[in-house]
Design a protein around this motif. Structure first.
Motif, short mmCIF file in Angstrom:
data_model
loop_
_atom_site.label_atom_id
_atom_site.label_comp_id
_atom_site.label_asym_id
_atom_site.label_seq_id
_atom_site.Cartn_x
_atom_site.Cartn_y
_atom_site.Cartn_z
N LEU A 41 0.81 -1.22 0.00
CA LEU A 41 0.00 0.00 0.00
C LEU A 41 0.84 1.27 0.00
N ILE A 45 -0.27 5.03 -1.25
CA ILE A 45 -0.30 6.20 -0.36
C ILE A 45 0.58 7.31 -0.91
N PHE A 48 -1.36 8.97 -3.69
CA PHE A 48 -2.45 9.76 -3.11
C PHE A 48 -1.91 11.06 -2.51
N LEU A 51 -1.07 13.52 -5.18
CA LEU A 51 -2.33 14.08 -5.71
C LEU A 51 -2.89 15.14 -4.78
N VAL A 52 -2.91 14.82 -3.49
CA VAL A 52 -3.46 15.77 -2.50
C VAL A 52 -2.64 17.06 -2.50
N LEU A 55 -3.42 19.05 -5.66
CA LEU A 55 -4.76 19.66 -5.61
C LEU A 55 -4.84 20.78 -4.58
N SER A 58 -3.61 23.97 -6.07
CA SER A 58 -4.53 24.66 -7.00
C SER A 58 -5.85 25.01 -6.32
N PHE A 59 -5.92 24.82 -5.01
CA PHE A 59 -7.15 25.12 -4.27
C PHE A 59 -7.27 26.62 -4.04
N SER A 60 -8.44 27.12 -4.23
CA SER A 60 -8.66 28.55 -4.01
C SER A 60 -9.70 28.73 -2.91
N GLU A 64 -15.65 31.63 -5.94
CA GLU A 64 -15.87 32.09 -7.30
C GLU A 64 -16.36 33.54 -7.29
N LEU B 13 -2.96 1.18 7.61
CA LEU B 13 -2.98 2.21 6.57
C LEU B 13 -4.37 2.48 6.00
N ALA B 16 -5.73 5.92 6.71
CA ALA B 16 -4.97 6.93 5.95
C ALA B 16 -5.45 6.97 4.51
N ILE B 17 -5.71 5.80 3.94
CA ILE B 17 -6.21 5.75 2.56
C ILE B 17 -7.59 6.37 2.48
N LEU B 20 -7.17 10.15 2.70
CA LEU B 20 -6.61 10.70 1.45
C LEU B 20 -7.63 10.66 0.31
N SER B 21 -8.39 9.57 0.25
CA SER B 21 -9.42 9.47 -0.81
C SER B 21 -10.46 10.56 -0.65
N CYS B 23 -10.05 13.44 0.86
CA CYS B 23 -9.39 14.71 0.53
C CYS B 23 -9.34 14.90 -0.99
N ILE B 24 -8.96 13.86 -1.70
CA ILE B 24 -8.84 13.95 -3.17
C ILE B 24 -10.20 14.27 -3.78
N PHE B 26 -12.79 15.77 -2.38
CA PHE B 26 -13.16 17.14 -2.03
C PHE B 26 -12.37 18.15 -2.85
N LEU B 27 -11.07 17.94 -2.95
CA LEU B 27 -10.23 18.88 -3.68
C LEU B 27 -10.51 18.87 -5.18
N LEU B 28 -10.83 17.70 -5.71
CA LEU B 28 -11.17 17.63 -7.14
C LEU B 28 -12.44 18.40 -7.43
N THR B 30 -13.60 20.96 -5.69
CA THR B 30 -13.47 22.40 -5.43
C THR B 30 -12.30 23.05 -6.17
N ALA B 31 -11.55 22.26 -6.93
CA ALA B 31 -10.37 22.81 -7.60
C ALA B 31 -10.75 23.87 -8.63
N VAL B 32 -9.91 24.89 -8.73
CA VAL B 32 -10.12 25.95 -9.72
C VAL B 32 -9.11 25.72 -10.84
#
Lengths: 167, 149
Positions: A41, A45, A48, A51-52, A55, A58-60, A64, B13, B16-17, B20-21, B23-24, B26-28, B30-32
């Motif tokens: 895993l 991780i 992930f 990715l976090v 993201l 690029s978070f604002s 808007e 883990l 944690a996964i 992170l999932s 978070c991803i 949510f961020l996807l 709300t991403a600009v």
């Protein structure tokens, strides 16, 4: 259930070689007894987390300010400044909108004066900034923008911010 | 025989996964992806009379609908050939490379030149006005204004 699972019966040749957890075959050819299905895993991780982080960058948090229509394309500029929350005048389909309310070209001054009055009522001790944001399609001709420039001058808005997409 | 305490430990883990999932996701959502900024300009026509306004080096830029850009320098000492220049457009749009080069040349001969007043015509495209402003800003002319028709 795991005894009959694919992990038990198949052998994967991973790049990690014999140390791979998903490879149940031991060096000696004997099958290692697996009590539970184990997956590596750490790599997941790592991916992930990357990715976090991307993201989050690029978070604002400002939210808007402008809502772009389907047919609206803002012009692009390299040296643009951060967009702030100011009254927005939009040109869409040759129509004028002040804070999303449709206004005729002759009514622009009155609408802007109304906004100014509201600002002074809400914040009597603050100096009026006199800034407006103009949102228009990149193919719009200046004859349409001219009404906004004139109206803002008449209503006491000295600064105009043209909304652009940052290059 | 004394049993040794097992020193290796395993971190669970799965939470944690999960975290992170979430978070991803949510961020996807709300991403600009489109960064909107603003090009700041001042009203070129102010309320003050001309006599009360301090004279400073200014470039007056006329843009027509065919991409021709005319630059006229006022209240500044620049070589005569740069005082008034006309740049022909390319395929009906302003030649931004030539404009940028000319502005850089003007800035070199008069470093105090920071103000440009843009005078578009009715047929001038909004994009061309913004591109012209961008070309001026790139060369250090940050005080920009736009005049009504």
């Amino acid at each position: 259930m795991l005894k009959s699972s694919i992990v038990k019966t198949s052998s994967f040749h991973s790049i990690i070689g014999e140390s791979s957890i998903v490879n149940p075959t031991h060096e000696s050819g004997q099958k290692r007894k697996l009590d539970s299905g184990e997956l590596l895993l750490t790599a997941l991780i790592d991916a992930f987390s990357i990715l976090v982080i991307f993201l989050l960058m690029s978070f604002s948090s400002t939210g808007e300010i402008l809502y772009l229509g389907k047919n609206q394309e803002l012009p692009k500029a390299a040296l643009a400044t951060q967009l702030e929350r100011n009254p927005v005048i939009k040109i869409d389909d040759n129509k004028y909108y002040v804070e999303d309310a449709e206004v005729s070209p002759d009514g622009l001054v009155a609408a802007l004066l109304d906004l100014r009055k509201k600002f002074q009522e809400i914040r009597p001790n603050e100096e009026f900034p006199g800034i407006i944001t103009v949102q228009a399609d990149r193919r719009v001709k200046y004859e349409l923008l001219n009404s906004i420039v004139l109206a803002s001058a008449q209503a006491g808005y000295s600064d105009i911010k043209f909304a652009v997409v940052m290059k | 025989m004394k049993k040794h305490k097992h020193l290796d430990f395993e971190i669970n883990l799965i939470p944690a996964i999960d975290l992170l999932s979430t978070c991803i996701c949510f961020l996807l959502l709300t991403a600009v992806w489109l960064h909107v900024g603003s090009m700041d300009v001042k009203q070129a026509v102010g309320g003050q009379p001309a006599s009360e306004t301090a004279k400073k080096p200014t470039v007056w830029v006329q843009l027509d609908g065919q991409g021709t850009v005319t630059l006229e320098v006022r209240d500044a000492r620049v070589p005569a050939k740069l005082a008034k220049t006309k740049l022909q457009g390319k395929e009906g749009r302003p030649d931004l490379e030539a404009l940028s080069g000319l502005v850089a040349e003007l800035k070199k001969s008069e470093p105090g030149l920071v103000t440009a007043l843009i005078q578009p015509q009715a047929a001038t495209l909004y994009e061309d006005i913004i591109n012209t402003m961008d070309a001026f800003k790139k060369n250090g002319m940050v005080d920009l204004g736009v005049s009504p028709l």
